[in-house]
Structures are given as structure tokens and as C-alpha cells.
Design a protein around this motif. Structure first.
Motif, PDB file in Angstrom:
ATOM      1  N   GLY A 107      -8.536   7.766   3.423  1.00 36.04           N
ATOM      2  CA  GLY A 107      -7.613   8.218   2.366  1.00 36.04           C
ATOM      3  C   GLY A 107      -6.190   7.907   2.778  1.00 36.04           C
ATOM      4  N   PRO A 108      -5.297   7.784   1.774  1.00 34.91           N
ATOM      5  CA  PRO A 108      -3.942   7.280   2.062  1.00 34.91           C
ATOM      6  C   PRO A 108      -3.008   8.341   2.637  1.00 34.91           C
ATOM      7  N   GLU A 109      -3.466   9.081   3.648  1.00 36.21           N
ATOM      8  CA  GLU A 109      -2.634  10.104   4.276  1.00 36.21           C
ATOM      9  C   GLU A 109      -2.698   9.972   5.784  1.00 36.21           C
ATOM     10  N   ILE A 110      -1.538  10.115   6.406  1.00 33.37           N
ATOM     11  CA  ILE A 110      -1.497  10.045   7.873  1.00 33.37           C
ATOM     12  C   ILE A 110      -0.694  11.243   8.377  1.00 33.37           C
ATOM     13  N   CYS A 151       4.634   2.263  17.539  1.00 34.83           N
ATOM     14  CA  CYS A 151       4.974   0.861  17.290  1.00 34.83           C
ATOM     15  C   CYS A 151       3.767  -0.057  17.351  1.00 34.83           C
ATOM     16  N   THR A 152       2.655   0.417  17.916  1.00 31.64           N
ATOM     17  CA  THR A 152       1.474  -0.450  17.943  1.00 31.64           C
ATOM     18  C   THR A 152       0.363   0.082  17.042  1.00 31.64           C
ATOM     19  N   ALA A 153       0.607   1.230  16.394  1.00 35.49           N
ATOM     20  CA  ALA A 153      -0.405   1.796  15.492  1.00 35.49           C
ATOM     21  C   ALA A 153      -0.255   1.155  14.123  1.00 35.49           C
ATOM     22  N   LYS A 154      -1.246   0.372  13.733  1.00 34.80           N
ATOM     23  CA  LYS A 154      -1.163  -0.290  12.426  1.00 34.80           C
ATOM     24  C   LYS A 154      -1.616   0.679  11.343  1.00 34.80           C
ATOM     25  N   VAL A 155      -0.789   0.829  10.339  1.00 34.56           N
ATOM     26  CA  VAL A 155      -1.058   1.814   9.283  1.00 34.56           C
ATOM     27  C   VAL A 155      -2.455   1.651   8.666  1.00 34.56           C
ATOM     28  N   PRO A 156      -2.901   0.434   8.317  1.00 31.92           N
ATOM     29  CA  PRO A 156      -4.215   0.312   7.663  1.00 31.92           C
ATOM     30  C   PRO A 156      -5.365   0.911   8.495  1.00 31.92           C
ATOM     31  N   ASP A 157      -5.203   0.943   9.824  1.00 30.27           N
ATOM     32  CA  ASP A 157      -6.275   1.490  10.658  1.00 30.27           C
ATOM     33  C   ASP A 157      -6.421   2.998  10.508  1.00 30.27           C
ATOM     34  N   TYR A 158      -5.423   3.655   9.926  1.00 27.34           N
ATOM     35  CA  TYR A 158      -5.441   5.120   9.878  1.00 27.34           C
ATOM     36  C   TYR A 158      -5.610   5.686   8.477  1.00 27.34           C
ATOM     37  N   MET A 167       0.854  -1.202   0.000  1.00 24.30           N
ATOM     38  CA  MET A 167       0.000   0.000   0.000  1.00 24.30           C
ATOM     39  C   MET A 167       0.886   1.247   0.000  1.00 24.30           C
ATOM     40  N   GLN A 168       0.386   2.287  -0.703  1.00 24.98           N
ATOM     41  CA  GLN A 168       1.144   3.529  -0.743  1.00 24.98           C
ATOM     42  C   GLN A 168       0.492   4.555   0.197  1.00 24.98           C
ATOM     43  N   VAL A 169       1.305   5.136   1.063  1.00 24.83           N
ATOM     44  CA  VAL A 169       0.772   6.066   2.059  1.00 24.83           C
ATOM     45  C   VAL A 169       1.648   7.312   2.104  1.00 24.83           C
ATOM     46  N   THR A 170       0.996   8.470   2.284  1.00 27.65           N
ATOM     47  CA  THR A 170       1.753   9.712   2.461  1.00 27.65           C
ATOM     48  C   THR A 170       1.702  10.123   3.927  1.00 27.65           C
ATOM     49  N   PHE A 171       2.879  10.313   4.501  1.00 22.36           N
ATOM     50  CA  PHE A 171       2.960  10.757   5.891  1.00 22.36           C
ATOM     51  C   PHE A 171       3.254  12.244   5.920  1.00 22.36           C
ATOM     52  N   LYS A 172       2.410  12.980   6.635  1.00 24.73           N
ATOM     53  CA  LYS A 172       2.626  14.423   6.784  1.00 24.73           C
ATOM     54  C   LYS A 172       3.139  14.643   8.200  1.00 24.73           C
ATOM     55  N   VAL A 173       4.423  14.889   8.275  1.00 18.98           N
ATOM     56  CA  VAL A 173       5.079  14.839   9.579  1.00 18.98           C
ATOM     57  C   VAL A 173       5.452  16.235  10.082  1.00 18.98           C
ATOM     58  N   GLU A 198       5.966   3.180   0.067  1.00 16.41           N
ATOM     59  CA  GLU A 198       5.276   1.915  -0.158  1.00 16.41           C
ATOM     60  C   GLU A 198       5.493   1.042   1.075  1.00 16.41           C
ATOM     61  N   LEU A 199       4.413   0.536   1.647  1.00 18.30           N
ATOM     62  CA  LEU A 199       4.542  -0.244   2.883  1.00 18.30           C
ATOM     63  C   LEU A 199       3.844  -1.588   2.771  1.00 18.30           C
ATOM     64  N   ALA A 200       4.322  -2.548   3.581  1.00 20.89           N
ATOM     65  CA  ALA A 200       3.644  -3.844   3.637  1.00 20.89           C
ATOM     66  C   ALA A 200       2.295  -3.674   4.339  1.00 20.89           C
ATOM     67  N   GLU A 201       1.382  -4.584   4.067  1.00 19.71           N
ATOM     68  CA  GLU A 201       0.016  -4.467   4.592  1.00 19.71           C
ATOM     69  C   GLU A 201      -0.036  -4.509   6.122  1.00 19.71           C
ATOM     70  N   ASP A 202       0.967  -5.133   6.736  1.00 16.10           N
ATOM     71  CA  ASP A 202       0.917  -5.240   8.199  1.00 16.10           C
ATOM     72  C   ASP A 202       1.853  -4.238   8.879  1.00 16.10           C
ATOM     73  N   ALA A 203       2.237  -3.179   8.157  1.00 14.94           N
ATOM     74  CA  ALA A 203       3.208  -2.223   8.705  1.00 14.94           C
ATOM     75  C   ALA A 203       2.609  -1.381   9.827  1.00 14.94           C
ATOM     76  N   THR A 204       3.482  -0.979  10.745  1.00 18.28           N
ATOM     77  CA  THR A 204       3.076  -0.047  11.795  1.00 18.28           C
ATOM     78  C   THR A 204       3.628   1.344  11.452  1.00 18.28           C
ATOM     79  N   VAL A 205       3.172   2.339  12.205  1.00 19.58           N
ATOM     80  CA  VAL A 205       3.660   3.702  11.979  1.00 19.58           C
ATOM     81  C   VAL A 205       5.167   3.783  12.255  1.00 19.58           C
ATOM     82  N   LEU A 206       5.624   3.041  13.273  1.00 19.55           N
ATOM     83  CA  LEU A 206       7.068   3.055  13.557  1.00 19.55           C
ATOM     84  C   LEU A 206       7.864   2.445  12.395  1.00 19.55           C
TER      85      LEU A 206
END
Lengths: 319, 568
Positions: A85-88, A74-81, A1-7, A26-34
Motif C-alpha cells: 500500500g502507498p504508505e511508508i 538515501c539507499t532505501a528505494k521508495v517502490p520497495d516499501y 507514484m503517490q505516497v503518504t509518509f507518516k513521519v 508525488e514522486l518519481a519511480e526511482d525516488a529514494t526515501v531521502l
């Protein structure tokens, strides 16, 4: 999955003004924010600063706001956020001194306050065989409170800290509860005396946000209320809010309804000349607009005796 | 550059470091407690969900001498018996002391509850529910440290060199990550409590900051290391599916409370094929279980991720919930329903038996230089018993702290700023380099982790180890001086990574060299080209730095004098 992080970015060596960097990866489906942050640092921007240590939700170092809410990266799973839309967005906690980017001052945030409540056990004399033997049942209530791992989410959720950073906050107050209510502790009044001071238990507004935020279900608000009760029951009631509560109850008990004039005066304190002076303009305005009787008289309501009996019965039961 | 002065300087603030700080302060010493992460949060202690072994004898009659025998047996003849005895004899005191400081050990019927764990002949493992032992003891120690005004805590400082003069430690040089400044510390005694080396391995179970710095710092300072070839691989670390917010070694308590079958990729029990008797009884020791799982995978009978299945499907849900309540819910949040699917497990680097060589006061051969906790080598020989690591952190931490404080009373520091110059120059040279075409430290770290996992992991051969050694030496010679770091000063993680990498390479070299020289299989050190134990190698390997070269010699294991204990 492709995600844009606005940090969130803040570099004290440059202009020190907050800004934001965007990273698309580009991240794996089970990736965390960390995972994502480590990847950003490894592959695209090694100047990005953040904390992270155990990677398993135990040490609490990687606490930050993910889409606005406090989370451990480390416990925030990217797909939950990314459901909307693909932005965090990633930000440091709201009300803490930021050192750089997502790194903030943990001691100022929580530890210095926790230390203020003297969170250590002082037992009576030396225990038998090196142990403080008490029944398991006596510790049941504390067990949950003791599962606190100092993540600080309750302080982040607190609605008082944003307006008054000197407020002790739910984390420290819950720690005070943990020792005030530990049956092994020889003087449970110690912690109560500390937290009943200004910026302590009486400054809590019972918004229950701390309870909503606590990942271990410790219910800090409930603990703060218990500390207030303990303060009342031990006769430690000289803070304004405590006096407010006491005056409120006494007024209703005696007359059946609230004597607002008395409440104001007693809350400020009869010897608090400065506080009483502050009341004068309000009193003058009330008089001018006919909101207060002249001369000021507070009479009992009909059947006030019955209300008094309810109070007496309740007080009896409490004993 | 800032210069701080203290009686006792402690490097690393996990369980051992915090305990050492408390012990030193109660002997009247001033203490500086440093951590490259946050004090009390970094390190392995906070990660320990498991148990603490101590012969308090509350569950059933027990004695420290029985714990001692079990520890020696697991250590395959290589334990430093003085250290093992200290661990076992003082463990109970420390458990009870922690109780007085507020740790609430799990209890039943009015006594501290103690469980069985593999290799122990008695039920002696204490814990805090639910899987909360590490966080709970870390919280207790953090608070206790906070109570003592003689202890000054400093987070985010990484130590790059111990300062010595004429065989004596006088302090240290560190990098303050928060502001990028080099800081010098003058101290009458220095305690290395920076934990183990799990970060050297791609598959590991500990915090992301255990890069073996304690070993490298000790070696550079002139101290000796012992048993560096003995890295413990935890046999049933979690491999799949992805587990968020939980420790990969969490399955151990599940196994000792509930059993749980270890199955190969074809869902057959297999540990008995390798000389163990498992059958859901959970009695196979860690080295044997690791061996069995990897051999099965090698034979093409592994689980999809190269491990084995751990299966709890035969255990009713109400039993699972009674034993692990909220943990079951956290597993469900990870999409793991133990009543329906087995999980995949396999060996991962977990702990280091080897370490800094110390006497029973935790002092190295460098006066004033001490070690504590996992940084210490020898107490567990060739294989550590489950539950001995936290005990060791407490006991050795206490011993190091009080020994250092006592020694500090009679010492004064003859400090000269020039002693810190070399470390200062090294860091400045790195920082002034503006080239941007070099490789980043973090990339080299990743390469080293894979190299170590492939070549110096649970199963080793002479050829693989030699290849690893060659590449490590090349990285030290060619890559380390040419890395690129960003030029920022505040919170520059590249600089931290570089400091870590430098230590990791030195430590990795000692592991590989020691593993290469031990031509036998014993405990956690398994050589496929030498599958059997060799009685003539019933010796400890000691390494030291001589003229910049790592050299080693062999020595007979330290034994307790018959009929008496020599420590005290």
C-alpha cells in the motif's frame, strides 16, 4: 507514484511529546526515501528535521527506521516499501536519545561505546621502513570486519540494547574483535580485558539479529563468540556468564551430567556472598518441592569416564 | 552565549581536519574539532572510493620528484610548486602513517599494491578494496581522533565568521544547530578544513554539504583566495540509470583496472577526435575527457541524458567479478548488468583546484589563520591529477595542524566579546524576521546551483559568466536579506541553509569573477570564446575583499628554487 509518509515527530521546544505528521507527495519511480524527505522539506514543511549528507550510502548520517526496519534513507528505494500500500512510516532508531523528529544523538548511540573498546592499533616498537609487514593471508579474516563503515545497523537490530542501554552492543564488540585479532597489535588482551567486563561479551544473547542487520556481512555475533573463546583461552573467565560456562563444562566432564547446585554456586562465585544469598530462596523452594535430594549429593552417571575421555581428547585437539 | 577556549580550532572534520587535529594534538596543543555535519562523516573524504597517489615506490621504482613532475604537467603551468612539492614529498610518509594507524591498503606479494591512473607516469595509486578507500581512511582517522584526549569533537556546529583583530585570527563565531545557540570560540590558531565548493553546482559528485564555506570564511576574514576559476569537472560521473548507494564517480577504478570504452550516442569511440588517445586505454586526462564528452553531446551525438556511454560489454563477467566482486552485485541490485548494458556518464563538479592562498606552513596572510585539504588553493594548478586529493588532505592537514600548534605556543588570545557582536547581530536579525512571504534559503540554493551549472560549468563564455555574476549580485543584494526561515531554535535546518547560502553566494562570485577575467582556456577552465591557451596568462589570479568589494590581481606562479626545495 503517490505516497503518504507518516513521519515521527518530536519537538523539544513544544510539549516534547511524540506525534506523527502525514505528508502525501508525488514522486518519481526511482525516488529514494531521502529524496522524499528533501521534497517534503522543500515544498511542504520546513520544520521537519532529519539528517542526510553524502546521499550515497557512505556516511551513514540518514539512518532511520523505514516501515519499522533500520535503513539508510538515501539507499532505501521508495517502490520497495509500498508493496502493501502507498504508505511508508518513518521513525528514528528505537533505543536512542531523540533530539528532534528523526534526528538522534549519534555519540550516545554508538560512538561513545566504540571508543570504550580502545579501537586503535598499538604495534610493537617502530615498524621496519614505516610498515608493519605481515602476510596477506594473516589479514584475510579481518578484511571483512574492516569494511565496517560505522552505520550502526547491528546495534539497532540488537535485542539486548532495548532492555539494557549500557550493553556495549555488537558495533563496539565487533570493533574490539577487529583489534584483538589484528596480528599487528602488540597486546591483543587489551581489548579482551575491556569487553569481558559487565555489559560486554557475556551479555550477548546470540539472537543473531546483528548478523541479519549488517549490510556488509560482517557477522558480529560470530565475532563476539570468537572474543569469548579468546577470553577463555587467555584465562579471563571471572564474569558470571564465563564462570557459568566453565562450571557447566567442568561438571559434565567430571560427572557426566550437570550438577545444577554447583552450577548456580560457581556461576555466582564462591566469594560472592551477596550473589549466593540470592540463591537461597530458590534453593529453599527446590527443597520444599522435592526438586533437590537431601542431603545434597551429586553422583557420577554410568560410564562417566568415557565422557571425561571425550573432553580430554577435545582439549588435546584444541591445543 | 557559550564561549569555548582552545589552542587550535579546526573548522571541518573530514580527512584534512581530522589529520590536522591529530598533528596539532601531538605537538601538545588542545584542539577543538568542529563539523556542521557529524565529525568524521561529513565532507568529501568519506566519499572517495578511489585511490591515493603517493610515490612509495612499492609497485615499481618511483620517486617523489617524478610524482611532482606529473603534478606540474597536469597543472598546466599554474601550480604553486612549493605546495605541489610538499604534497608529493610528504605523501609517502602519510600513507605509511595511516597504515600504522590501521588502514589496510590493498596488497599483493607482500607490498602495497599501486595502480595506474591517468596523468601519472608510474603505478603509484594506493587504495582499499573494494571501492572502500574513503570510508576506510575516514574510519582510521575517526578512531585515531578518538584515541587522543586533547581533541574535543563537536558535531553540528556551523561557523559563520572568523574573528580577527589587527590582521590576526582570534577565534570564530558559530551556530550550534542542535540547540540553536550562537557559540563563540577563542583560539590561538584557526584551521579552515571545510573542503571544496561542489555544492555550488547542480551536477556534482560530493557530499551535500560542501558549499565553499572555507573560501568565504577566509575571504571575509581578510585572507586571499587563488585560482578560483579552476573547478574540476569529473568527466565520467554517473548519469543514468539511477544508482542508489554508490558514488557517481565509481567508474574510474573500473576503467583503470579493466579498460572500458567511452562511446557516443551512436556507439562510436570519439575521444581521439579531440586530441586524446583513449581506445579503452584510459589515458586521456580529466579536462580533455570532459571536453570531448560535452562537445560530442553538443553536436547531437550524446547519450539520452546528455553524456556518453561507458561500455564494459566486451569484458567477460569473470574478469568483472575478479576485479570488483561485491560491487558487481550492488550494481545488479540497481538493475545494472554491465555484461548487457552500457551506462551513461558525463561531467560533474568534483573538486576545486583553487582555494585559500597559503604559504608552505598552510598559513594565510592573516596570522593564525590556516587552511588544509581541498580548501587550499594552488597545489594542483589548473587541473588536478587523479589520486592527489586524499594525499593533499593528509599532507596539508598534517602540516596545518603542526604549524598551528607550534604557532599557538607563542600566542595568547586578546579576546573581546564585542569582536563577535557583528556575527551575533546578523544571525539575530535573521531570526527575528517573522515575514513568511519571502523565499526559502533552500530555493535560492537550488537556483544558484542551476545558474552555476549552466553559466560557470565545464564550458564558459564571457556573456554567460556576466549573466551569472549579475544574478549572484542581485541575490546577495535583494534576496539574501529577505529570505524566510522558520522560527524554531532546535535543529532549524533553514538557519543552516541560510548560513550555507550566504557562503555559497560569496564563493560563487569569486569563481565567476575569476572565470570572467581569464580570457583563455587552460586546464579545467574552458572558455568557448577563448578556446586557446594564452602564454601571457600563465599567471595565478588572486582575489581579496577590499571595502566589501571582491578585487583581483595577477601574480607569477610560485616556483621552487632551482636545485633545491624551499619548503621544509
Amino acid at each position: 507514484m503517490q505516497v503518504t509518509f507518516k513521519v515521527y515527530r518530536k519537538d523539544p521546544e513544544k510539549d516534547g511529546k511524540p506525534g506523527r505528521s502525514n505528508y502525501t507527495l508525488e514522486l518519481a519511480e526511482d525516488a529514494t526515501v531521502l529524496d522524499a524527505l528533501l521534497k517534503i522539506r522543500d515544498e511542504s514543511d520546513s520544520t521537519l528535521a532529519f539528517r542526510g549528507c553524502c546521499g550515497r550510502g557512505y556516511c551513514g548520517e540518514c539512518m532511520m527506521r523505514v516501515n519499522g526496519s533500520a535503513r539508510l534513507a538515501c539507499t532505501a528505494k521508495v517502490p520497495d516499501y509500498i508493496k502493501k500500500g502507498p504508505e511508508i512510516s518513518l521513525d528514528p532508531l528505537r533505543n536512542v536519545p531523540v533530539i528532534k523528529d528523526l534526528v538522534f544523538d549519534w555519540d550516545a548511540f554508538m560512538w561513545n561505546k566504540i571508543k570504550e573498546v580502545k579501537p586503535w592499533l598499538e604495534t610493537e616498537g617502530s615498524p621496519v621502513n614505516g610498515e608493519n609487514l605481515i602476510a596477506d593471508a594473516a589479514m584475510q579474516d579481518l578484511r571483512k570486519v574492516m569494511s565496517c563503515f560505522y552505520c550502526g545497523m547491528c546495534d539497532e537490530g540488537c535485542t539486548v540494547l532495548p532492555v539494557d542501554f549500557d550493553f556495549l552492543g555488537p558495533a563496539a564488540l565487533t570493533k574490539a574483535y577487529r583489534f584483538a585479532f589484528d596480528p599487528r597489535n602488540k597486546d591483543s588482551r587489551e581489548q579482551v580485558k575491556i569487553v569481558e567486563k559487565p555489559k560486554g561479551i557475556w551479555d550477548c544473547v546470540h539472537c543473531y539479529e546483528a548478523d541479519e542487520h549488517c549490510p556488509r556481512g560482517i557477522e558480529p555475533t560470530k565475532r563476539i563468540v570468537a572474543l569469548r573463546d579468546r577470553a577463555f583461552n587467555s584465562g579471563i573467565t571471572h564474569e558470571a556468564v564465563a564462570r557459568h560456562h566453565a562450571s557447566f563444562a567442568a561438571s559434565v566432564k567430571e560427572s557426566g551430567w550437570l550438577d545444577e547446585g554447583r552450577l548456580a554456586v560457581e556461576s555466582e562465585g564462591l566469594t560472592n556472598v551477596k550473589g549466593l544469598m540470592k540463591l537461597l530462596p530458590t534453593a529453599a523452594k527446590a527443597l520444599a518441592r522435592g526438586k533437590a535430594p537431601i542431603p545434597y549429593m551429586h553422583s557420577k552417571r554410568p560410564d562417566a569416564d568415557k565422557i571425561k575421555k571425550i573432553f580430554e581428547k577435545a582439549e588435546q585437539e584444541e591445543k | 552565549m557559550p564561549n569555548l577556549t582552545t589552542d587550535v580550532l579546526i573548522v571541518g572534520a573530514g580527512g584534512a581536519g581530522m589529520y590536522a587535529a591529530i598533528a596539532a594534538a601531538r605537538k601538545g596543543a588542545s584542539v577543538l574539532l568542529l563539523d556542521k555535519s557529524l565529525v568524521g562523516r561529513g565532507g568529501a573524504t568519506v566519499m572517495a572510493q578511489m585511490t591515493v597517489a603517493a610515490a612509495i615506490g612499492q609497485q615499481e621504482p618511483d620517486d617523489w620528484t617524478i610524482h611532482f613532475e606529473d603534478t606540474l604537467k597536469a597543472g598546466r603551468g599554474l601550480c604553486n610548486e612549493e605546495l605541489s612539492a610538499l604534497l608529493c614529498e610528504e605523501g609517502p610518509k602519510r600513507i605509511l602513517e595511516m597504515e600504522q594507524w590501521g588502514t589496510r591498503w590493498a596488497r599483493e606479494n607482500g607490498h602495497i599494491k599501486q595502480e595506474m591512473a591517468p596523468g601519472h607516469s608510474r603505478r603509484r595509486c594506493c587504495y582499499v578494496d573494494f571501492l572502500n578507500t574513503g570510508p576506510a581512511v575516514a574510519a582510521t582517522l575517526r578512531r585515531k581522533v578518538g584515541e587522543i584526549s586533547e581533541i574535543r569533537r563537536i558535531s553540528n556546529v556551523t561557523i559563520i565568521e572568523i574573528v580577527t583583530k589587527d590582521g590576526r585570527a582570534l577565534g570564530a563565531v558559530g551556530l550550534n544547530v542542535l540547540d540553536g545557540e550562537v557559540v563563540t570560540f577563542q583560539a590561538k590558531a584557526v584551521i579552515l578544513a571545510a573542503g571544496g565548493l561542489t555544492k555550488l553546482y547542480a551536477r556534482n559528485s560530493a557530499s551535500a554539504n560542501m558549499g565553499g564555506e572555507a573560501y568565504a570564511l577566509a575571504l571575509w576574514a581578510g585572507a586571499e583566495l587563488v585560482d578560483m576559476e579552476f573547478v574540476q569537472f569529473f568527466p565520467i560521473g554517473h548519469l543514468a540509470p539511477r544508482l542508489v548507494g554508490m558514488d557517481p564517480i565509481m567508474w574510474d577504478p573500473f576503467r583503470y583496472k579493466l579498460g572500458g570504452k567511452l562511446l557516443n550516442g551512436q556507439f562510436e569511440e570519439f575521444v581521439d577526435r579531440y586530441g586524446g588517445t583513449d581506445f579503452g586505454q584510459y589515458t586521456a586526462t580529466r579536462d580533455l575527457a570532459s571536453y570531448a564528452i560535452l562537445k560530442e553531446a553538443e553536436a547531437g551525438r550524446g547519450s539520452p541524458h546528455g553524456g556518453a556511454y561507458l561500455d564494459f560489454r566486451h569484458i567477460p563477467e569473470n574478469q568483472l567479478r575478479a576485479a570488483f566482486g561485491p560491487v558487481i552485485d550492488r550494481l545488479l541490485l540497481n538493475g545494472i548488468d554491465l555484461t548487457k548494458t552500457p551506462v551513461e556518464v558525463g561531467p560533474m563538479a568534483h573538486y576545486h583546484m583553487g582555494g585559500v592562498r597559503v604559504n608552505n606552513h598552510m598559513e594565510t596572510r592573516i596570522n593564525g589563520l590556516y587552511a588544509a585539504g581541498e580548501a587550499v588553493g594552488g597545489a594542483n594548478g589548473a587541473n588536478r591529477l587523479s589520486g592527489n586529493a586524499i594525499t593533499e588532505a593528509f599532507v596539508f592537514g598534517e602540516r596545518a595542524g603542526s604549524s598551528a600548534a607550534e604557532a599557538a605556543q607563542h600566542l595568547h588570545v586578546d579576546w573581546e566579546p564585542k569582536l563577535a557582536a557583528a556575527a551575533f547581530e546578523r544571525l539575530n536579525a535573521l531570526r527575528s524576521r517573522q515575514s513568511s512571504d519571502g523565499v526559502r534559503p533552500v530555493a535560492l540554493q537550488a537556483e544558484l546551483q542551476n545558474l552555476m551549472w549552466e553559466n560557470a560549468g565545464p564550458f564558459r563564455t564571457g556573456a554567460k559568466l556576466a549573466a551569472a555574476l549579475a544574478r549572484i549580485q542581485q541575490m546577495q543584494r535583494d534576496d539574501l536579506p529577505n529570505v524566510t526561515v522558520t522560527d524554531e531554535t532546535v535543529y532549524n535546518l533553514d538557519l543552516l541553509d541560510w548560513c550555507e547560502l550566504r557562503a555559497m553566494l560569496t564563493t560563487a562570485e569569486t569563481v565567476v569573477r575569476s572565470a570572467l577575467a581569464r580570457n583563455e582556456s587552460r586546464g579545467a577552465h574552458q572558455r568557448e570564446d577563448f578556446p586557446d591557451s594564452n602564454e601571457s596568462m600563465l599567471k595565478n589570479q588572486v582575489v581579496e575583499l577590499r571595502k566589501g568589494e571582491i578585487v583581483s590581481h595577477w601574480t607569477a606562479p610560485v616556483q621552487l628554487h632551482p636545485g633545491g626545495k624551499s619548503h621544509g
